[in-house]
Design an enzyme around this catalytic site. Sequence first.
Site, PDB file in Angstrom:
ATOM      1  N   GLU A 273       0.837  -1.209   0.000  1.00 37.71           N
ATOM      2  CA  GLU A 273       0.000   0.000   0.000  1.00 37.71           C
ATOM      3  C   GLU A 273       0.866   1.250   0.000  1.00 37.71           C
ATOM      4  O   GLU A 273       0.532   2.253  -0.629  1.00 37.71           O
ATOM      5  CB  GLU A 273      -0.938   0.004   1.209  1.00 37.71           C
ATOM      6  CG  GLU A 273      -1.961  -1.119   1.199  1.00 37.71           C
ATOM      7  CD  GLU A 273      -2.730  -1.219  -0.097  1.00 37.71           C
ATOM      8  OE1 GLU A 273      -3.226  -0.197  -0.597  1.00 37.71           O
ATOM      9  OE2 GLU A 273      -2.827  -2.337  -0.645  1.00 37.71           O
ATOM     10  N   TRP A 276       1.719   1.828  -3.456  1.00 46.54           N
ATOM     11  CA  TRP A 276       0.629   2.468  -4.221  1.00 46.54           C
ATOM     12  C   TRP A 276       0.747   3.988  -4.084  1.00 46.54           C
ATOM     13  O   TRP A 276       0.561   4.737  -5.042  1.00 46.54           O
ATOM     14  CB  TRP A 276      -0.754   2.043  -3.694  1.00 46.54           C
ATOM     15  CG  TRP A 276      -1.348   0.886  -4.429  1.00 46.54           C
ATOM     16  CD1 TRP A 276      -1.437  -0.389  -3.970  1.00 46.54           C
ATOM     17  CD2 TRP A 276      -1.927   0.879  -5.754  1.00 46.54           C
ATOM     18  NE1 TRP A 276      -2.042  -1.180  -4.921  1.00 46.54           N
ATOM     19  CE2 TRP A 276      -2.346  -0.432  -6.015  1.00 46.54           C
ATOM     20  CE3 TRP A 276      -2.130   1.859  -6.720  1.00 46.54           C
ATOM     21  CZ2 TRP A 276      -2.966  -0.784  -7.217  1.00 46.54           C
ATOM     22  CZ3 TRP A 276      -2.734   1.503  -7.922  1.00 46.54           C
ATOM     23  CH2 TRP A 276      -3.141   0.202  -8.156  1.00 46.54           C
ATOM     24  N   TRP A 304     -21.352  13.112 -18.242  1.00 46.89           N
ATOM     25  CA  TRP A 304     -21.634  13.099 -16.805  1.00 46.89           C
ATOM     26  C   TRP A 304     -22.911  13.880 -16.541  1.00 46.89           C
ATOM     27  O   TRP A 304     -23.240  14.791 -17.291  1.00 46.89           O
ATOM     28  CB  TRP A 304     -20.492  13.774 -16.017  1.00 46.89           C
ATOM     29  CG  TRP A 304     -19.138  13.171 -16.219  1.00 46.89           C
ATOM     30  CD1 TRP A 304     -18.122  13.715 -16.953  1.00 46.89           C
ATOM     31  CD2 TRP A 304     -18.635  11.934 -15.689  1.00 46.89           C
ATOM     32  NE1 TRP A 304     -17.022  12.896 -16.914  1.00 46.89           N
ATOM     33  CE2 TRP A 304     -17.305  11.794 -16.144  1.00 46.89           C
ATOM     34  CE3 TRP A 304     -19.173  10.939 -14.876  1.00 46.89           C
ATOM     35  CZ2 TRP A 304     -16.502  10.706 -15.817  1.00 46.89           C
ATOM     36  CZ3 TRP A 304     -18.384   9.853 -14.549  1.00 46.89           C
ATOM     37  CH2 TRP A 304     -17.064   9.743 -15.014  1.00 46.89           C
ATOM     38  N   ASN A 339     -10.481   2.901   3.595  1.00 47.73           N
ATOM     39  CA  ASN A 339     -10.180   2.749   2.160  1.00 47.73           C
ATOM     40  C   ASN A 339     -11.259   1.973   1.409  1.00 47.73           C
ATOM     41  O   ASN A 339     -11.672   2.365   0.327  1.00 47.73           O
ATOM     42  CB  ASN A 339      -8.828   2.071   1.969  1.00 47.73           C
ATOM     43  CG  ASN A 339      -8.505   1.874   0.499  1.00 47.73           C
ATOM     44  OD1 ASN A 339      -8.438   2.856  -0.243  1.00 47.73           O
ATOM     45  ND2 ASN A 339      -8.335   0.642   0.072  1.00 47.73           N
ATOM     46  N   TRP A 357     -16.057  12.522 -11.701  1.00 42.11           N
ATOM     47  CA  TRP A 357     -15.183  12.192 -10.570  1.00 42.11           C
ATOM     48  C   TRP A 357     -14.533  13.440  -9.977  1.00 42.11           C
ATOM     49  O   TRP A 357     -14.159  13.456  -8.806  1.00 42.11           O
ATOM     50  CB  TRP A 357     -14.118  11.176 -11.001  1.00 42.11           C
ATOM     51  CG  TRP A 357     -13.309  11.574 -12.192  1.00 42.11           C
ATOM     52  CD1 TRP A 357     -13.609  11.328 -13.500  1.00 42.11           C
ATOM     53  CD2 TRP A 357     -12.079  12.311 -12.205  1.00 42.11           C
ATOM     54  NE1 TRP A 357     -12.642  11.863 -14.314  1.00 42.11           N
ATOM     55  CE2 TRP A 357     -11.688  12.462 -13.554  1.00 42.11           C
ATOM     56  CE3 TRP A 357     -11.264  12.853 -11.207  1.00 42.11           C
ATOM     57  CZ2 TRP A 357     -10.522  13.141 -13.937  1.00 42.11           C
ATOM     58  CZ3 TRP A 357     -10.097  13.519 -11.578  1.00 42.11           C
ATOM     59  CH2 TRP A 357      -9.748  13.669 -12.938  1.00 42.11           C
ATOM     60  N   TRP A 380      -9.714   8.440  -7.227  1.00 42.88           N
ATOM     61  CA  TRP A 380     -10.947   8.810  -7.945  1.00 42.88           C
ATOM     62  C   TRP A 380     -10.922   8.318  -9.375  1.00 42.88           C
ATOM     63  O   TRP A 380     -11.914   7.801  -9.896  1.00 42.88           O
ATOM     64  CB  TRP A 380     -11.193  10.323  -7.857  1.00 42.88           C
ATOM     65  CG  TRP A 380     -11.909  10.631  -6.579  1.00 42.88           C
ATOM     66  CD1 TRP A 380     -11.354  11.013  -5.397  1.00 42.88           C
ATOM     67  CD2 TRP A 380     -13.315  10.481  -6.345  1.00 42.88           C
ATOM     68  NE1 TRP A 380     -12.331  11.121  -4.429  1.00 42.88           N
ATOM     69  CE2 TRP A 380     -13.536  10.813  -4.985  1.00 42.88           C
ATOM     70  CE3 TRP A 380     -14.398  10.119  -7.123  1.00 42.88           C
ATOM     71  CZ2 TRP A 380     -14.817  10.778  -4.412  1.00 42.88           C
ATOM     72  CZ3 TRP A 380     -15.675  10.088  -6.552  1.00 42.88           C
ATOM     73  CH2 TRP A 380     -15.868  10.408  -5.203  1.00 42.88           C
TER      74      TRP A 380
HETATM   75  C1  FAD Z   1     -11.444   7.654  -3.943  1.00 44.36           C
HETATM   76  C2  FAD Z   1     -10.216   7.528  -3.067  1.00 44.36           C
HETATM   77  C3  FAD Z   1      -9.599   8.663  -2.585  1.00 44.36           C
HETATM   78  C4  FAD Z   1      -8.447   8.560  -1.788  1.00 44.36           C
HETATM   79  N1  FAD Z   1      -7.868   9.709  -1.325  1.00 44.36           N
HETATM   80  C5  FAD Z   1      -6.731   9.630  -0.591  1.00 44.36           C
HETATM   81  C6  FAD Z   1      -6.101  10.797  -0.115  1.00 44.36           C
HETATM   82  O1  FAD Z   1      -6.526  11.922  -0.369  1.00 44.36           O
HETATM   83  N2  FAD Z   1      -4.983  10.656   0.655  1.00 44.36           N
HETATM   84  C7  FAD Z   1      -4.471   9.427   0.953  1.00 44.36           C
HETATM   85  O2  FAD Z   1      -3.459   9.356   1.655  1.00 44.36           O
HETATM   86  N3  FAD Z   1      -5.049   8.315   0.490  1.00 44.36           N
HETATM   87  C8  FAD Z   1      -6.169   8.367  -0.256  1.00 44.36           C
HETATM   88  N4  FAD Z   1      -6.767   7.214  -0.685  1.00 44.36           N
HETATM   89  C9  FAD Z   1      -6.117   5.918  -0.414  1.00 44.36           C
HETATM   90  C10 FAD Z   1      -6.533   5.232   0.903  1.00 44.36           C
HETATM   91  O3  FAD Z   1      -7.923   5.206   1.000  1.00 44.36           O
HETATM   92  C11 FAD Z   1      -5.955   5.924   2.142  1.00 44.36           C
HETATM   93  O4  FAD Z   1      -4.573   6.126   1.991  1.00 44.36           O
HETATM   94  C12 FAD Z   1      -6.167   5.075   3.397  1.00 44.36           C
HETATM   95  O5  FAD Z   1      -7.522   4.806   3.596  1.00 44.36           O
HETATM   96  C13 FAD Z   1      -5.613   5.822   4.606  1.00 44.36           C
HETATM   97  O6  FAD Z   1      -5.802   5.105   5.778  1.00 44.36           O
HETATM   98  P1  FAD Z   1      -4.581   4.393   6.517  1.00 44.36           P
HETATM   99  O7  FAD Z   1      -3.467   5.349   6.694  1.00 44.36           O
HETATM  100  O8  FAD Z   1      -5.117   3.729   7.720  1.00 44.36           O
HETATM  101  O9  FAD Z   1      -4.168   3.338   5.402  1.00 44.36           O
HETATM  102  P2  FAD Z   1      -3.343   1.988   5.490  1.00 44.36           P
HETATM  103  O10 FAD Z   1      -4.211   0.912   4.964  1.00 44.36           O
HETATM  104  O11 FAD Z   1      -2.742   1.797   6.820  1.00 44.36           O
HETATM  105  O12 FAD Z   1      -2.204   2.190   4.402  1.00 44.36           O
HETATM  106  C14 FAD Z   1      -0.928   2.736   4.739  1.00 44.36           C
HETATM  107  C15 FAD Z   1      -0.612   3.902   3.861  1.00 44.36           C
HETATM  108  O13 FAD Z   1      -0.493   3.476   2.511  1.00 44.36           O
HETATM  109  C16 FAD Z   1      -0.967   4.492   1.642  1.00 44.36           C
HETATM  110  N5  FAD Z   1      -2.104   3.960   0.893  1.00 44.36           N
HETATM  111  C17 FAD Z   1      -2.960   3.002   1.293  1.00 44.36           C
HETATM  112  N6  FAD Z   1      -3.844   2.738   0.299  1.00 44.36           N
HETATM  113  C18 FAD Z   1      -3.527   3.549  -0.721  1.00 44.36           C
HETATM  114  C19 FAD Z   1      -4.067   3.771  -2.017  1.00 44.36           C
HETATM  115  N7  FAD Z   1      -5.116   3.065  -2.493  1.00 44.36           N
HETATM  116  N8  FAD Z   1      -3.520   4.729  -2.784  1.00 44.36           N
HETATM  117  C20 FAD Z   1      -2.458   5.448  -2.359  1.00 44.36           C
HETATM  118  N9  FAD Z   1      -1.909   5.285  -1.136  1.00 44.36           N
HETATM  119  C21 FAD Z   1      -2.434   4.349  -0.342  1.00 44.36           C
HETATM  120  C22 FAD Z   1      -1.411   5.645   2.519  1.00 44.36           C
HETATM  121  O14 FAD Z   1      -0.356   6.573   2.602  1.00 44.36           O
HETATM  122  C23 FAD Z   1      -1.674   4.969   3.851  1.00 44.36           C
HETATM  123  O15 FAD Z   1      -1.520   5.839   4.946  1.00 44.36           O
HETATM  124  C24 FAD Z   1      -7.918   7.289  -1.491  1.00 44.36           C
HETATM  125  C25 FAD Z   1      -8.550   6.147  -1.977  1.00 44.36           C
HETATM  126  C26 FAD Z   1      -9.690   6.261  -2.752  1.00 44.36           C
HETATM  127  C27 FAD Z   1     -10.361   5.015  -3.256  1.00 44.36           C
END
Ligand code: FAD
Length: 463
Positions: A273, A276, A304, A339, A357, A380
């Site tokens: 992650e 990602w 849209w 997420n 979006w 998005w």
């Molecule tokens: C529509 C949409 C919008 C999002 N907007 C953001 C946003 O503005 N900022 C953001 O940090 N993340 C975003 N995410 C990705 C993800 O949802 C969040 O990073 C995550 O929920 C944060 O919670 P956590 O720190 O507990 O994640 P954890 O599951 O603990 O993951 C650890 C770290 O990995 C990174 N990460 C995890 N999943 C993703 C992912 N899919 N894409 C990119 N990085 C990821 C983040 O930095 C996160 O803190 C988005 C996802 C979607 C589907």
Amino acid sequence: MLIHWFRRDFRLRDNPALHAAHTDGNGRVIPVYILSDWQGSHRWSGPARQATLCGALRSLNGQLESLGTRLVLRRGDVLPELERLLRETNAEALYFNRSPDPAGRALEQRVEAMARTCGVRVRGFHEVTVFEPDRVLTKTGHPFRVFTPFSRAWLQREPPAPLPPLKPFAPAPIPLPSLPLPTLADWGLGSAPAILEPGEPAAHRRMETFLGDPVFHYAGERDLPALDATSHLSADLRWGTLSPRLLVQRTRDALAHAGTAARREGARKFLGELIWREFYMAVLWHWPDVLDWEFQPRFRGLKWDAPGTAFQRWCEGTTGFPLVDAGMRQLAATGWMHNRVRMVVSMFLTKDLHMDWRHGEAFFMRSLADGEIASNNGGWQWSAGVGADAAPYFRIQNPWTQTARYDPDGSYIKRWVPELADVPPGLLTKAPSSALAPGYPLPMVDHAREREITLDRFAALAR
Ligand SMILES: Cc1cc2nc3c(=O)[nH]c(=O)nc-3n(C[C@H](O)[C@H](O)[C@H](O)COP(=O)(O)OP(=O)(O)OC[C@H]3O[C@@H](n4cnc5c(N)ncnc54)[C@H](O)[C@@H]3O)c2cc1C
């Protein structure tokens, strides 16, 4: 004296520009932050975001004080404010960490030109990701468009080791005027959602807690929004209160000491992650026009619907789809959303309500404490089916099936939509024909019907 211009790197540990300034200046560094007026009026600013900024600045100042200095805070346009400061302090050099987004990159070019005109040396560093966005490339030197090969190439590189802790600073030779630390009221904003404590010490506590044990269960639990099974480090990474290099180093340590294959899988998934995040940063770096356009050119003419009351209902969490409403209310209350639920609500907005979006992207940026331009745009565009390595447009998640799979006993829904507290969980996983509870709306659309409309719109453009 040297100046360190803080931007989105609100930490002392493993901060490359601050560390270099400290070393080059023998501790003679003036740490500066400039509050820009646009931060209050920008369509991507909101209380969760600004409250995180205020808290991170307060914490940063405390950290700096513990090393014998303090933050110099100014307000206004960055360029004239920095210029004034360079002249006031007769600074020899300006240090900062580079920004990954187009506006930040354009600003730093203007700052570099201004500093050179003033005869001040400039040094820019990289801290936002483990590897600079233009380092992870294909064998032929091109940026990756797809995550899996990017991730493979990323994993083959050796991450740079974090820097040693800073020693105390030398006291500033002249007292510099500084504004009081900001509050939400400075931007005319009212109360903020219940965000997590911002700042470097809190970020480190969160990291230690998560890597202590939950990381080993991450693979199996990360998709269940009712559990507190993810790291909650996103805002720390966004505001730079935690170094991505440090987090990756500590995650690799956890991986090495996981013990069993199942526990290793948890740490490996978590590292994935973090990659990602690096992927989306690289996408934004190489294709900055993703902020305006669909990454896949063939979908740039998609039809849209205009945002109206339907968009409003989505924002407020009154769509009649319990999982969507729970997510939107969690966002409003805490400035964060799980997420899995971010995926559900974003797909619902784009595929069930047929809304561009970009409306969702902007609403998320206003509402999230962790609003990160690259990840948010990537998320998005992924959900809309138009981005880099996006969900194929025809794979449209069904919000009811998603509920059955990821919140089968309804505990996440019930936490955030109290009207539904007494509804049997089985009733939350399929479209009801009559109201589930007094005051809770019927589903605003028929998912099966809207799915067909979306498929037709995409098929008209897909080749
Ligand atoms: C529509 C949409 C919008 C999002 N907007 C953001 C946003 O503005 N900022 C953001 O940090 N993340 C975003 N995410 C990705 C993800 O949802 C969040 O990073 C995550 O929920 C944060 O919670 P956590 O720190 O507990 O994640 P954890 O599951 O603990 O993951 C650890 C770290 O990995 C990174 N990460 C995890 N999943 C993703 C992912 N899919 N894409 C990119 N990085 C990821 C983040 O930095 C996160 O803190 C988005 C996802 C979607 C589907």
